[in-house]
Write a protein that holds these residues in place. Structure first.
Motif, PDB file in Angstrom:
ATOM      1  N   LEU B  40      15.933 -10.762  22.028  1.00 12.72           N
ATOM      2  CA  LEU B  40      16.648 -10.298  20.679  1.00 12.72           C
ATOM      3  C   LEU B  40      16.173  -8.800  20.479  1.00 12.72           C
ATOM      4  O   LEU B  40      16.764  -7.774  20.112  1.00 12.72           O
ATOM      5  CB  LEU B  40      15.607 -10.751  20.238  1.00 12.72           C
ATOM      6  N   ILE B  41      15.063  -8.034  20.959  1.00  9.69           N
ATOM      7  CA  ILE B  41      14.738  -7.061  21.282  1.00  9.69           C
ATOM      8  C   ILE B  41      15.590  -6.061  21.799  1.00  9.69           C
ATOM      9  O   ILE B  41      15.886  -4.992  20.981  1.00  9.69           O
ATOM     10  CB  ILE B  41      12.966  -7.164  21.689  1.00  9.69           C
ATOM     11  N   ASN B  42      16.330  -6.382  22.418  1.00 13.08           N
ATOM     12  CA  ASN B  42      17.265  -5.511  23.736  1.00 13.08           C
ATOM     13  C   ASN B  42      18.805  -5.719  22.497  1.00 13.08           C
ATOM     14  O   ASN B  42      19.118  -4.446  22.429  1.00 13.08           O
ATOM     15  CB  ASN B  42      17.783  -5.544  24.676  1.00 13.08           C
ATOM     16  N   ALA B  43      18.804  -6.783  22.558  1.00 12.89           N
ATOM     17  CA  ALA B  43      19.968  -6.628  20.568  1.00 12.89           C
ATOM     18  C   ALA B  43      19.525  -5.951  20.067  1.00 12.89           C
ATOM     19  O   ALA B  43      20.559  -4.582  19.503  1.00 12.89           O
ATOM     20  CB  ALA B  43      20.332  -8.340  20.723  1.00 12.89           C
ATOM     21  N   GLY B  44      18.552  -5.738  19.228  1.00 15.14           N
ATOM     22  CA  GLY B  44      18.136  -4.256  18.463  1.00 15.14           C
ATOM     23  C   GLY B  44      18.355  -3.145  19.200  1.00 15.14           C
ATOM     24  O   GLY B  44      18.978  -2.378  18.263  1.00 15.14           O
ATOM     25  N   ASN B  45      18.331  -2.785  20.200  1.00 13.14           N
ATOM     26  CA  ASN B  45      17.775  -1.582  20.835  1.00 13.14           C
ATOM     27  C   ASN B  45      19.174  -1.333  21.159  1.00 13.14           C
ATOM     28  O   ASN B  45      19.617  -0.081  20.674  1.00 13.14           O
ATOM     29  CB  ASN B  45      17.189  -1.870  22.331  1.00 13.14           C
ATOM     30  N   LEU B  46      19.568  -2.079  21.134  1.00 18.66           N
ATOM     31  CA  LEU B  46      21.553  -1.412  21.294  1.00 18.66           C
ATOM     32  C   LEU B  46      22.589  -1.143  20.660  1.00 18.66           C
ATOM     33  O   LEU B  46      23.025  -0.241  20.208  1.00 18.66           O
ATOM     34  CB  LEU B  46      22.797  -3.443  22.160  1.00 18.66           C
ATOM     35  N   ASN B  47      22.200  -1.952  18.816  1.00 17.96           N
ATOM     36  CA  ASN B  47      22.390  -1.596  18.075  1.00 17.96           C
ATOM     37  C   ASN B  47      21.884  -0.362  17.830  1.00 17.96           C
ATOM     38  O   ASN B  47      22.588   0.493  17.170  1.00 17.96           O
ATOM     39  CB  ASN B  47      21.922  -2.767  16.665  1.00 17.96           C
ATOM     40  N   PHE B  48      20.765   0.073  17.756  1.00 14.62           N
ATOM     41  CA  PHE B  48      20.437   1.604  17.668  1.00 14.62           C
ATOM     42  C   PHE B  48      20.981   2.014  18.620  1.00 14.62           C
ATOM     43  O   PHE B  48      21.272   3.547  18.032  1.00 14.62           O
ATOM     44  CB  PHE B  48      18.873   1.497  18.254  1.00 14.62           C
TER      45      PHE B  48
END
Lengths: 631, 102
Positions: B40-48
């Protein structure tokens, strides 16, 4: 100059109450300095009296001081202020003057009482409340004082609260007064809705229609029956002697009971517009005077006799109000303040000296306590209405006002006059009985009576001088113009116009009241002066069961208990049962089972399984996103 | 960076997020759920990162540093919790860890 000192005169009793009260509360060491506390409290009232007296001497026109807005909302302001005008100033002089003497006396009376540090602040507060009542030019201020004297009487009647009987008497006084207060509030609200103001000064300029004046006048009269102990709300006053004796003097003479009569005189504009109310007031006053006069004959407690005599004299005052002669009523308040304070303080001196209140245990006390004895005699002759003592002038003025009203065509006032003439006889008789049995004959008690100290006898002497001379402020029309009416109270009180009596009629009336007073005193001398206590048995024998009825105060209290208190208790019990069924069983039962069922339903959602909670979270998040994007 | 590429990266991010969420909700083991959180966190990072590149703005890239820190901290606390849970329950299966219910 005067304007700057007047707030001080009004505020000093309050300052005294607060400083002495808080001082005693937080610094226990000064509780023992009873003479110091008493002296300070007396000084506060004395200075206040001095200022009022100075204002009286230099009086020119009405003064209004300490004005401010109680609140001001949406253009509706309730302004408050104190008004100094002849009537209010006259009452203030009575309150602070007699009050200061009673304070002084109390220093001696309470010298041994460990509770004196509570007593004097209460006393000061009492004076302040009464000043607020009479000086308030706005009805809310009058009401503040009205409630204030109720509170202070409660505190002082129940001063020795460890005794259940005293606490009960205090509660009775408070509750009965509250009944009257309710009528006061209703009357004030009605007045406000009618006129849009609560300033008495401005209310007086308003024209009232007959019905409105009658309704409001009746409400305020009901209020007055509470404070001034008239039928049907009078039964608290005889019980109010449970407090220390100087308190009785204060309640019966200077404060509290005079409030109702004062209110009637203050609202003269209302009563003048409602002659029917005046007739009712006259009737209630006359009936009260008669009832209390009869009860007073058969009492054996020295203070009870005096208490019923106060109720009876208040009846005279209300009869005067009923005749539209408000100044006469205030005049009787004035003279009565002197001799009733004198008589109560004298009885306090007797109680202090003998340790009993039962006149059957007294007798011949004048030999042991000459100052008390002689001053008590002066008080007795004054209240009996013997010329030239004060009571004669005021009582004669009341009787002739009633007679004049009767001769003006309202026949019922002849009835009031006739009954009150009879009550004047009763007054002379029961006061003579009391004094003969207490101070003359042989001593029947077992103790060693002694005269009280100078702190207590000095007020007695001053009050005796007042009782002798106070009547001179308002002479009968035959002798000369009444100063009180023509040059003082007449400036602010408007009486119902009264047809003047022919001088010959007036002289006959005066002679009649003198004869009646003398007859009463003579009858009491023939019975009790000669026969002593044996006459009591004879009286009982000749009156039979009526005597018992009088001795038990006509059983009014048990009447009230049976027809008001008991039904009230029954209703209260029933309400309690209903509520305990409803709140204790029915409601909790159904409520609880409903809550339980819903809880069971919701409980399954709370499984403790972490992924499930997460699913809730995600679901909620989706819902939120849906809600935000669709909006 | 073209819009098409942005859409492609964002789609990848959404897939990663959905996978992480599914792992969290469906796996019955605490450790695997932790992995889901990591995704989940990395999905967010990717988005950023995708948006940072698209807008040519370094702020997004900076947030990713915080995101990585967060992931590290989460892993530390999560693993510590896993140890404590295992000691208490002798399993890491969610079926046994139900002390949230009274």
């Amino acid at each position: 100059m005067v304007e700057t000192l007047l707030p001080l005169a009004i505020g000093l009793p309050l300052i005294g109450a607060v400083t002495l009260g808080l001082g005693g509360l937080f610094i226990p060491a000064i509780r023992e300095a009873r003479k110091f506390i008493g002296g300070l409290a007396t000084a506060f009232i004395g200075v206040s009296f001095g200022i009022f007296f100075w204002v009286f001497l230099t009086y020119e026109k009405p003064l209004y001081v300490l004005s401010w807005d109680w609140f001001n909302i949406a253009g509706q302001a309730i302004p408050l202020r104190f008004g100094i005008e002849p009537l209010t100033l006259w009452m203030s002089l009575i309150i602070t003057g007699i009050g200061a003497l009673i304070h002084l006396y109390s220093i001696g009376y309470m010298a041994e009482d460990p509770g004196a540090w509570r007593y004097f602040p209460y006393l000061n507060l009492f004076i302040f409340a009464m000043l607020s009542l009479v000086l308030g030019d706005s009805l809310p201020l009058v009401f503040l004082g009205w409630e204030g004297v109720g509170l202070c009487s409660y505190l002082l009647i129940g001063f020795w609260y460890a005794d259940m009987a005293n606490a009960r008497a205090a509660q009775k006084a408070f509750i009965m007064n509250r009944l009257g207060d309710l009528a006061f509030i209703a009357g004030a609200i009605w007045l406000y809705s009618e006129t849009g103001t609560l300033d008495i000064d401005r209310l007086g300029q308003y024209m009232y229609s007959g019905d409105v004046a009658m309704g409001i006048g009746l409400l305020f009269f009901i209020a007055a029956t509470g404070k001034s102990a008239q039928i049907p709300l009078y039964t608290w006053l005889p019980d109010a002697m449970a407090g220390p004796t100087p308190v009785s003097a204060l309640i019966h003479a200077a404060t509290m009971v005079t409030a109702g009569v004062f209110l009637m005189a203050r609202l003269d504009f209302l009563l003048n517009a409602a002659p029917e109310v005046l007739m009712i007031i006259g009737g209630i006053g006359t009936a009260t005077a008669l009832l209390a006069g009869l009860i007073a004959i058969a009492q054996h407690d020295i203070k009870k006799v005096l208490a019923y005599s106060t109720v009876s004299q208040l009846g005279f005052m209300f009869a005067a109000v009923g005749a539209g002669a408000y100044i006469t009523a205030i005049f009787h308040v004035f003279t009565h303040a002197f001799f009733k304070a004198l008589l109560f303080l004298g009885s306090g001196s007797v109680i202090h000296g003998t340790g009993t209140q039962d006149i059957r245990q007294m007798g011949g006390l004048r030999r042991f306590m000459p100052v008390t004895g002689w001053t008590f005699w002066i008080g007795t002759l004054a209240i009996a209405g013997l010329p030239p003592l004060a009571g004669f002038f005021s009582k004669d003025e009341i009787l002739s006002a009633l007679y004049a009203r009767g001769s003006a065509g309202e026949g019922v006032y002849y009835l009031y006059w006739g009954v009150l003439l009879g009550v004047a006889f009763l007054t002379a008789f029961y006061m003579g009985r009391l004094t003969w049995l207490t101070f003359e004959g042989a001593y029947r008690g077992t103790g060693h009576p002694h005269e009280s100290g100078p702190v207590m006898t000095l007020p007695l002497i001053v009050l005796a001088i007042g009782s002798a001379g106070a009547g001179l402020v308002s002479l009968p029309a035959v002798i000369g113009p009444s100063w009180l009416r023509s040059s003082w109270l007449g400036k602010s009180v408007t009486e119902l116009p009264l047809q003047e009596l022919a001088h010959s009629t007036e002289i006959v009336l005066i002679l009649l009241s003198v004869v009646v007073a003398l007859a009463g005193l003579l009858a009491s001398w023939l019975m009790y002066g000669k026969g002593g206590l044996a006459a009591e048995t004879r009286l009982r024998g000749s009156l039979g069961r009526f005597y018992d009825l009088m001795a038990e105060a006509m059983r009014i209290d048990s009447l009230y208990n049976r027809f008001i208190v008991r039904p009230y208790e029954i209703i209260a019990d029933a309400a309690k049962d209903i509520m305990s069924q409803l709140l204790g069983r029915l409601l909790p039962g159904s409520l609880a089972s409903a809550v339980k069922k819903i809880s069971h339903l919701l409980r399954s959602a709370h499984a403790g399984y972490v992924p499930l909670y997460l699913a809730y979270l995600v679901g909620l998040g989706l819902l939120l996103i849906f809600w935000v994007t669709s909006g | 960076m073209s819009v098409e590429l942005l859409y492609g990266v964002l789609s990848l991010s959404v897939c990663l997020f959905a996978l992480g969420l599914l792992a969290l909700m469906l796996r019955r083991n605490f450790l695997l759920a932790l992995l889901g959180v990591e995704m989940l966190i990395n999905a967010g990072n990717l988005n950023f990162l995708a948006f940072a590149r698209y807008h040519n703005d370094a702020t997004g890239a900076m947030f990713v540093l915080f995101g990585i820190c967060l992931a590290a901290v989460e892993a530390v606390i999560g693993l510590a919790l896993a140890v404590r849970l295992f000691r208490a329950h002798e399993t890491l299966g969610f079926h046994a860890i139900t002390s949230l219910r009274w």
